[in-house]
Scaffold this active site. Structure first.
Site, PDB file in Angstrom:
ATOM      1  N   LYS A  86      -5.019  -1.670   4.110  1.00  0.00           N
ATOM      2  CA  LYS A  86      -4.317  -0.374   4.178  1.00  0.00           C
ATOM      3  C   LYS A  86      -3.911   0.063   2.764  1.00  0.00           C
ATOM      4  CE  LYS A  86       0.039  -2.771   5.100  1.00  0.00           C
ATOM      5  NZ  LYS A  86       0.873  -3.351   6.158  1.00  0.00           N
ATOM      6  N   TYR A 145      12.176   7.551 -26.040  1.00  0.00           N
ATOM      7  CA  TYR A 145      13.194   8.434 -25.471  1.00  0.00           C
ATOM      8  C   TYR A 145      14.532   7.712 -25.343  1.00  0.00           C
ATOM      9  CZ  TYR A 145       9.654  11.831 -24.129  1.00  0.00           C
ATOM     10  OH  TYR A 145       8.660  12.753 -24.137  1.00  0.00           O
TER      11      TYR A 145
HETATM   12  C1  LIG Z   1       0.984  -4.751   6.070  1.00  0.00           C
HETATM   13  C2  LIG Z   1       0.886  -5.571   7.297  1.00  0.00           C
HETATM   14  C3  LIG Z   1       0.288  -6.828   7.270  1.00  0.00           C
HETATM   15  C4  LIG Z   1      -0.128  -7.509   5.985  1.00  0.00           C
HETATM   16  O1  LIG Z   1       1.036  -8.005   5.345  1.00  0.00           O
HETATM   17  P1  LIG Z   1       0.971  -8.889   4.000  1.00  0.00           P
HETATM   18  O2  LIG Z   1       2.395  -9.311   3.820  1.00  0.00           O
HETATM   19  O3  LIG Z   1       0.515  -7.978   2.931  1.00  0.00           O
HETATM   20  O4  LIG Z   1       0.042 -10.009   4.231  1.00  0.00           O
HETATM   21  C5  LIG Z   1       0.094  -7.480   8.473  1.00  0.00           C
HETATM   22  N1  LIG Z   1       0.513  -6.941   9.640  1.00  0.00           N
HETATM   23  C6  LIG Z   1       1.140  -5.736   9.695  1.00  0.00           C
HETATM   24  C7  LIG Z   1       1.571  -5.211  11.012  1.00  0.00           C
HETATM   25  C8  LIG Z   1       1.358  -5.017   8.537  1.00  0.00           C
HETATM   26  O5  LIG Z   1       1.993  -3.844   8.587  1.00  0.00           O
END
Ligand SMILES: *Cc1c(COP(=O)(O)O)cnc(C)c1O
Length: 322
Positions: free
Chosen positions: A6, A217
């Site tokens: 994702k 800055y």
């Molecule tokens: C993002 C997510 C994962 C993966 O999590 P990591 O900590 O990056 O391994 C797995 N299951 C769900 C439901 C998620 O939202």
């Protein structure tokens, strides 16, 4: 083990990353949204199974079906919306109160899904980043109890951190995201994982600076001795967080070069006093084997997840180190 890709594969680039993972043997992928899943389907073809964590939200149910995506159904509304369009996963809420069906809704879901192949029943841990947290066992027990309603479905509970609590948390499928990209996902006892993401940037200018001179800055840092500094082509617009001002470092010539003063939009100044390698065009590493994801995220006051996903399109995603 499934690959979670994702958010553009945690900022690394969904197409190149999912292709590399498929080549390494990954057959199951998770995205958050339908649009992300369509990108993965197009990149990998029909073979892999692609789950969509956020589930169908309306008109996209037909799109999902057409692309043979597998939605994760997170509410009774989504269960009804999907209505036997194809295999689906079911998300059981065990204590996170974010997505998923509660215990009182599950019998209704079981009836509504009589004619639907359940590719997975899953839940998600709220506190896996601290393996000793009592919440983990509470959720484990609730998950085991709830899943008995769906005896034929494979089960999945753990992501990167949860996988390290113990075998009791593994079930049939691990959903691993950040562990693929360089962080073990734990609050403490950081694992030494290979870093999949490398960010380096070229020096634009080297300066010799007198004591008393200030940098950037707000003039927030003053030299207390003669210094050599390098101005590097990287800034917060690229995703190099402004909170790394005065905290972060780049690596050049095998040593850490502290950031002096504030990170600007497209520039950052590092201390290269005594560094023979510092010259125009030399590449400074800000994330990679010598600047570990977990450590840089901690210096920025954030989690490795945010640090990775914040790197912008201005950071060229080459796939290989030049
Ligand atoms: C993002 C997510 C994962 C993966 O999590 P990591 O900590 O990056 O391994 C797995 N299951 C769900 C439901 C998620 O939202």
């Amino acid at each position: 083990m499934a690959a979670v890709v994702k958010a553009d594969a945690y900022g690394l680039g969904a197409v190149a990353t999912s292709r590399a993972l498929a080549q390494a043997g990954a057959r199951t992928f998770f995205t958050a949204t339908t649009n992300e899943a369509l990108v993965i389907r197009k990149a990998l073809g029909e073979g892999p199974q692609v789950f969509v964590l956020n589930g169908p939200t309306g008109a996209d149910a037909e799109t999902m079906k057409g692309a043979r995506l597998t939605p994760v159904l997170n509410s009774l509304e989504q269960v009804k919306l999907w209505a036997a369009r194809g295999p689906a996963a079911l998300h059981i809420d065990t204590g996170m109160n974010r997505l998923g069906l509660g215990p009182e809704e599950l019998p209704h879901a079981a009836v509504a899904l009589r004619d639907t192949t359940l590719a997975l029943v899953m839940s998600h841990l709220a506190c896996a980043s601290s393996p000793a947290h009592p919440m983990n066992e509470v959720q484990l027990k609730r998950f085991i109890d709830a899943a008995t309603l769906f005896p034929k479905a494979p089960r999945s509970l753990a992501a990167t951190a949860g996988a390290q609590i113990g075998a009791a948390y593994h079930f049939d499928l691990l959903r691993v995201g950040v562990g693929l990209y360089g962080s073990g996902g734990l609050d403490e006892n950081v694992m030494n994982l290979a870093c999949a993401a490398i960010v380096d940037a070229p020096i634009l200018q080297v300066r010799n600076v007198e004591p008393g001179e200030t940098f950037g800055y707000g003039a927030t840092f003053a030299a207390d001795k003669k210094m050599r500094t390098a101005t590097v082509s990287l800034g917060y617009a690229d995703g190099y967080l402004r909170s790394l001002s005065g905290h972060g470092y780049g690596v050049l010539g095998g040593a850490r070069r502290p950031i002096l003063g504030r990170v600007s939009m497209d520039l950052v100044i590092v201390d290269v006093t005594g560094c023979d390698e510092a010259r125009e065009g030399a590449m400074v590493e800000f994330l990679g084997p010598s600047a570990k994801l977990d450590e840089i995220a901690a210096l920025a006051g954030t989690a490795p997840y945010e640090l990775l996903t914040t790197f912008a399109g201005t950071v060229r995603k080459t796939g290989v180190r030049a």
